[in-house]
Scaffold this motif. Structure first.
Motif, mmCIF file in Angstrom:
data_model
loop_
_atom_site.group_PDB
_atom_site.id
_atom_site.type_symbol
_atom_site.label_atom_id
_atom_site.label_comp_id
_atom_site.label_asym_id
_atom_site.label_seq_id
_atom_site.Cartn_x
_atom_site.Cartn_y
_atom_site.Cartn_z
ATOM 1 N N HIS A 23 0.708 -1.086 -0.068
ATOM 2 C CA HIS A 23 0.010 0.164 0.165
ATOM 3 C C HIS A 23 0.925 1.403 -0.043
ATOM 4 O O HIS A 23 0.811 2.356 -0.820
ATOM 5 N N SER A 24 1.851 1.313 1.047
ATOM 6 C CA SER A 24 2.531 2.616 1.036
ATOM 7 C C SER A 24 3.335 2.964 -0.105
ATOM 8 O O SER A 24 3.435 3.969 -0.372
ATOM 9 N N GLU A 25 3.745 1.858 -0.490
ATOM 10 C CA GLU A 25 4.837 2.032 -1.621
ATOM 11 C C GLU A 25 4.075 2.920 -2.780
ATOM 12 O O GLU A 25 4.931 3.318 -3.856
ATOM 13 N N LEU A 26 2.680 2.710 -2.908
ATOM 14 C CA LEU A 26 2.081 3.254 -4.085
ATOM 15 C C LEU A 26 2.185 4.611 -4.147
ATOM 16 O O LEU A 26 2.552 5.551 -5.088
ATOM 17 N N CYS A 27 2.155 5.276 -2.863
ATOM 18 C CA CYS A 27 2.141 6.732 -2.423
ATOM 19 C C CYS A 27 3.618 7.164 -2.869
ATOM 20 O O CYS A 27 3.634 8.141 -3.365
ATOM 21 N N PHE A 28 4.618 6.328 -2.271
ATOM 22 C CA PHE A 28 5.999 6.812 -2.418
ATOM 23 C C PHE A 28 6.290 6.921 -4.032
ATOM 24 O O PHE A 28 6.858 8.106 -4.526
ATOM 25 N N GLU A 29 5.658 6.118 -4.762
ATOM 26 C CA GLU A 29 5.809 6.130 -6.279
ATOM 27 C C GLU A 29 5.118 7.576 -6.764
ATOM 28 O O GLU A 29 5.966 8.010 -7.654
ATOM 29 N N ALA A 30 3.999 7.720 -6.530
ATOM 30 C CA ALA A 30 3.361 8.839 -7.081
ATOM 31 C C ALA A 30 3.844 10.464 -6.444
ATOM 32 O O ALA A 30 4.133 11.222 -7.262
ATOM 33 N N VAL A 31 4.428 10.248 -5.057
ATOM 34 C CA VAL A 31 4.901 11.623 -4.710
ATOM 35 C C VAL A 31 6.285 11.780 -5.511
ATOM 36 O O VAL A 31 6.590 12.823 -5.977
ATOM 37 N N ASN A 32 7.296 10.833 -5.695
ATOM 38 C CA ASN A 32 8.376 10.824 -6.475
ATOM 39 C C ASN A 32 8.203 11.420 -7.784
ATOM 40 O O ASN A 32 8.976 12.195 -8.256
ATOM 41 N N SER A 33 7.328 10.616 -8.475
ATOM 42 C CA SER A 33 6.851 11.216 -9.914
ATOM 43 C C SER A 33 6.445 12.529 -10.021
ATOM 44 O O SER A 33 6.928 13.405 -10.960
ATOM 45 N N GLY A 51 -5.023 12.065 1.288
ATOM 46 C CA GLY A 51 -6.451 11.663 1.055
ATOM 47 C C GLY A 51 -6.761 10.150 0.760
ATOM 48 O O GLY A 51 -5.992 9.485 -0.103
ATOM 49 N N VAL A 52 -7.409 9.761 1.405
ATOM 50 C CA VAL A 52 -7.805 8.122 1.044
ATOM 51 C C VAL A 52 -9.144 7.630 1.970
ATOM 52 O O VAL A 52 -9.621 8.508 2.781
ATOM 53 N N MET A 53 -10.004 7.058 1.099
ATOM 54 C CA MET A 53 -11.416 6.549 1.576
ATOM 55 C C MET A 53 -11.185 5.382 2.683
ATOM 56 O O MET A 53 -10.140 4.765 2.461
ATOM 57 N N ASP A 54 -12.025 5.154 3.582
ATOM 58 C CA ASP A 54 -11.979 4.017 4.429
ATOM 59 C C ASP A 54 -12.412 2.813 3.993
ATOM 60 O O ASP A 54 -13.025 2.702 2.838
ATOM 61 N N GLY A 55 -11.938 1.657 4.483
ATOM 62 C CA GLY A 55 -12.371 0.506 4.168
ATOM 63 C C GLY A 55 -11.728 -0.415 3.126
ATOM 64 O O GLY A 55 -11.496 -1.634 3.534
ATOM 65 N N VAL A 109 -1.668 14.537 -1.746
ATOM 66 C CA VAL A 109 -1.242 12.919 -2.101
ATOM 67 C C VAL A 109 -2.566 12.271 -1.881
ATOM 68 O O VAL A 109 -3.105 12.235 -0.721
ATOM 69 N N ALA A 110 -3.046 11.359 -2.840
ATOM 70 C CA ALA A 110 -4.281 10.476 -2.614
ATOM 71 C C ALA A 110 -3.829 9.099 -3.145
ATOM 72 O O ALA A 110 -3.291 9.131 -4.371
ATOM 73 N N GLU A 111 -4.465 8.263 -2.514
ATOM 74 C CA GLU A 111 -4.391 6.738 -3.078
ATOM 75 C C GLU A 111 -5.601 5.874 -2.737
ATOM 76 O O GLU A 111 -6.394 6.188 -1.675
ATOM 77 N N VAL A 328 -13.575 8.895 -14.897
ATOM 78 C CA VAL A 328 -13.797 8.026 -13.930
ATOM 79 C C VAL A 328 -14.361 6.645 -14.444
ATOM 80 O O VAL A 328 -14.310 5.804 -14.040
ATOM 81 N N LEU A 329 -15.133 6.939 -15.511
ATOM 82 C CA LEU A 329 -15.630 5.678 -16.105
ATOM 83 C C LEU A 329 -14.535 4.750 -16.438
ATOM 84 O O LEU A 329 -14.972 3.549 -16.549
ATOM 85 N N CYS A 330 -13.658 5.242 -16.751
ATOM 86 C CA CYS A 330 -12.380 4.219 -17.167
ATOM 87 C C CYS A 330 -11.306 3.806 -16.126
ATOM 88 O O CYS A 330 -10.354 3.104 -16.532
ATOM 89 N N THR A 331 -11.288 4.776 -15.084
ATOM 90 C CA THR A 331 -10.407 4.633 -14.049
ATOM 91 C C THR A 331 -10.891 5.190 -12.674
ATOM 92 O O THR A 331 -11.383 6.436 -12.617
ATOM 93 N N ASN A 332 -11.151 4.083 -11.562
ATOM 94 C CA ASN A 332 -11.608 4.764 -10.308
ATOM 95 C C ASN A 332 -11.011 4.018 -9.242
ATOM 96 O O ASN A 332 -11.277 3.081 -8.469
ATOM 97 N N PRO A 333 -9.925 4.959 -8.809
ATOM 98 C CA PRO A 333 -9.158 4.549 -7.628
ATOM 99 C C PRO A 333 -9.605 5.356 -6.384
ATOM 100 O O PRO A 333 -9.393 6.453 -6.152
ATOM 101 N N ILE A 334 -11.031 5.082 -6.043
ATOM 102 C CA ILE A 334 -12.142 5.758 -5.401
ATOM 103 C C ILE A 334 -11.593 7.154 -4.567
ATOM 104 O O ILE A 334 -11.818 8.202 -4.990
ATOM 105 N N GLY A 335 -10.690 6.863 -3.549
ATOM 106 C CA GLY A 335 -10.393 7.961 -2.649
ATOM 107 C C GLY A 335 -9.347 9.061 -3.455
ATOM 108 O O GLY A 335 -9.181 10.027 -3.203
#
Ligand SMILES: [Zn+2]
Lengths: 386, 160
Positions: A23-33, A51-55, A109-111, A328-335
């Motif tokens: 999970h956390s590594e996704l964030c690291f990737e986006a922030v670096n980019s 930002g991230v949504m619950d659950g 940052v959101a993921e 969003v119709l083609c990509t939805n990483p919700i939060g």
């Protein structure tokens, strides 16, 4: 108050399941980019809004897991959550921090990793009011299907007209290397795809995506020192509406979005949105919602949203392209989705959207939607400061 | 694309976890009274806001628009009309067996709609079923024989 601009964005490639990172590594990737894009280092960043949504991820307080990966070590860090609107609320919170003058460089940052929940609907069930609504069995799709049915009843909207929205967005997504679903569809394919929740079919509904996005915002002096072509934030509006589905005066018309839009247009000096906005990235997880959102945003009158897509206005080559990224119709990483809208709007203004760049964008609108049509967030970005 | 994404064919170890946590939600005084009326009297109540005059169903203790408490109880329904509907065709864990019709029903005397089911409808052809219940179709609450104080004490709404 100081002027604020987006000076860099970073997105991961959105897919069904990112198995090669935790999970956390996704964030690291986006922030670096994002930092690379802005030619900044993490030491230039004053604060992080996350930002991230619950659950969905099966871990409570994801802010704990991701703070370090988002660049929060030793820095001010806060977490934002307004359901699907989380991403853009995160961007707006970062904007407010810089605009206040208390920070000069803030990372939003959101993921989301929707794939980690093997049963995403069970998570969404827990978002319904446990006292009154939950055991009736509304689904995530219901927030698109109930408005769609009423729109058909009031305005005569047809399945085939809605399908055109899907055709347009899938075509756009093929031009966006970060999009999740990258294939073209025809009206016939949409109409023959599996019925999910009448009147909506599979190709009228968003996928569940894994991914992260980061946007770096800077005050005027820093922004000018970094780039000749930042995306200036002209203004933003956010608004909460009722939790109760049945309290909406009319589910076929996004009245709360119309109110938010009027507030925003007044704030940023837009009189005729159809003429003055060059491109829009909207939180439209269903074909039906894109149609209704274009109406509420004043791109056309009530009930006329289908004409915009039929007449080509909202296509990539049209007067007012809507969701040129595929949306969003083609990509939805919700939060994260709301912040993707902001990143895409910024790229359009900076002229760096690549193959799905709209010609001559001076003003871009982006939108986030959360809950059962409950939270509405909007932002306008421009090529010139305001 | 980063190097890491390209190496996705390497084995990625999977750690399985599960959330299975019981909760007990207290409905509070207002919702409990609403549910007791359904359970004991087969009646549906709303509350009228003294300021905007809207009758809010299901009952609640405050009007969020006017931001004032509300306590003027009024009986609504049991008949009403369909504001909108959808027919869920997918099976989800913890939700009813598909297909089923979920609808916003505006009960007579209410200013808001209730999210509930439309029953007693042949759903063998979904498109045909949908054409039988256009917006505005009149419906009536059908009560469960054994009621336990929940929204599902109304079994479903039937067409009139
Ligand atoms: Zn009121």
């Amino acid at each position: 108050m100081q002027r604020v601009a987006v000076v860099g964005v970073g997105q991961t490639h959105f897919v069904s399941h990112r198995k090669d990172v935790m999970h956390s590594e996704l964030c690291f990737e986006a922030v670096n980019s994002c930092l690379r894009d802005a030619n900044l280092s993490i030491d230039d960043v004053n604060a992080i809004v996350f930002g991230v949504m619950d659950g969905f991820d099966g871990v409570d307080c994801l802010d704990r897991w991701c703070a370090g990966a988002a660049g929060g070590y030793g820095r001010p860090f806060m977490r934002i959550n307004t359901a699907g609107a989380t991403g853009l609320s995160t961007g707006i919170a970062a904007y407010h921090q810089v605009a206040s003058g208390l920070s000069d460089v803030v990372l939003a940052v959101a993921e989301q990793r929707v794939s980690e929940s093997l049963d995403a609907q069970s998570i969404l069930n827990t978002a319904a009011c446990p006292i009154y609504d939950r055991n009736i069995g509304g689904t995530a799709i219901t927030l698109g299907s109930l408005p769609a049915t009423r729109h058909m009843g009031l305005y005569g909207t047809t399945h085939a007209q809605r399908a055109l929205v899907s055709v347009k967005n899938h075509r756009n997504a093929c031009l966006n290397p970060f999009a999740h679903l990258r294939f073209e569809v025809t009206v016939e394919q949409v109409l023959q795809s599996r019925l999910i929740e009448w009147p909506l079919r599979l190709l009228e509904c968003c996928p569940r995506s894994d991914g992260a996005v980061a946007v770096v915002l800077a005050g005027e002096h820093v922004a000018r020192s970094l780039t000749d072509r930042p995306a200036w934030i002209h203004g933003a509006v956010s608004m909460a509406d009722t939790f109760f589905y049945g309290d909406r005066p009319d589910v076929a018309y996004r009245d709360n979005l119309a109110v938010a839009a009027r507030r925003l247009y007044r704030k940023v000096g837009i009189c005729d949105p159809r003429k003055e906005i060059d491109v829009a990235e909207l939180y439209s997880p269903f074909t039906s919602l894109e149609i209704m959102q274009t109406e509420a945003l004043g791109f056309c009158s009530e009930g006329q949203g289908v004409r915009l897509v039929e007449e080509g206005v909202t296509w990539l080559e049209g007067d007012l392209p809507v969701n040129p990224s595929g949306g969003v119709l083609c990509t939805n990483p919700i939060g994260a989705t709301g912040l993707v809208r902001m990143a895409e709007a910024a790229l359009q203004v900076m002229g760096r959207a690549g193959e799905h760049q709209v010609n001559g964008v001076k003003t871009a609108l982006c939108h986030g939607l959360g809950g059962v049509l409950q939270f509405q967030t909007l932002m306008v970005l421009g090529a010139e400061p305001r | 694309m980063s190097k890491m994404e390209q190496s996705s064919e390497e084995e990625s170890i999977v750690i399985e976890t599960r959330w299975n946590i019981p909760f007990a939600h207290h409905a509070g005084r207002t919702a409990s009274r609403f549910f007791r009326a359904m359970r004991d009297e087969q009646k549906i109540y709303g509350v009228r806001c003294g300021q905007c005059q809207r009758v809010l169903v299901p009952a609640r203790s405050f009007c969020e628009q006017c931001f004032v408490p509300v306590q003027d109880w009024v009986e609504v329904g049991p008949q009403g009309s369909i504001e909108s509907f959808a027919i869920n065709c997918m099976q989800y864990e913890g939700l009813p067996t598909p297909p089923y019709v979920i609808a916003l029903v505006k009960l007579d005397g209410a200013d808001t709609s209730l999210l509930h089911w439309i029953g007693d409808l042949d759903l063998s052809n979904v498109e045909m079923a949908a054409s039988r219940i256009p917006i505005g179709t009149r419906v009536e609450a059908v009560w469960k024989a054994k009621r336990d104080g929940a929204m599902t004490d109304i079994a479903y709404f039937r067409l009139l």
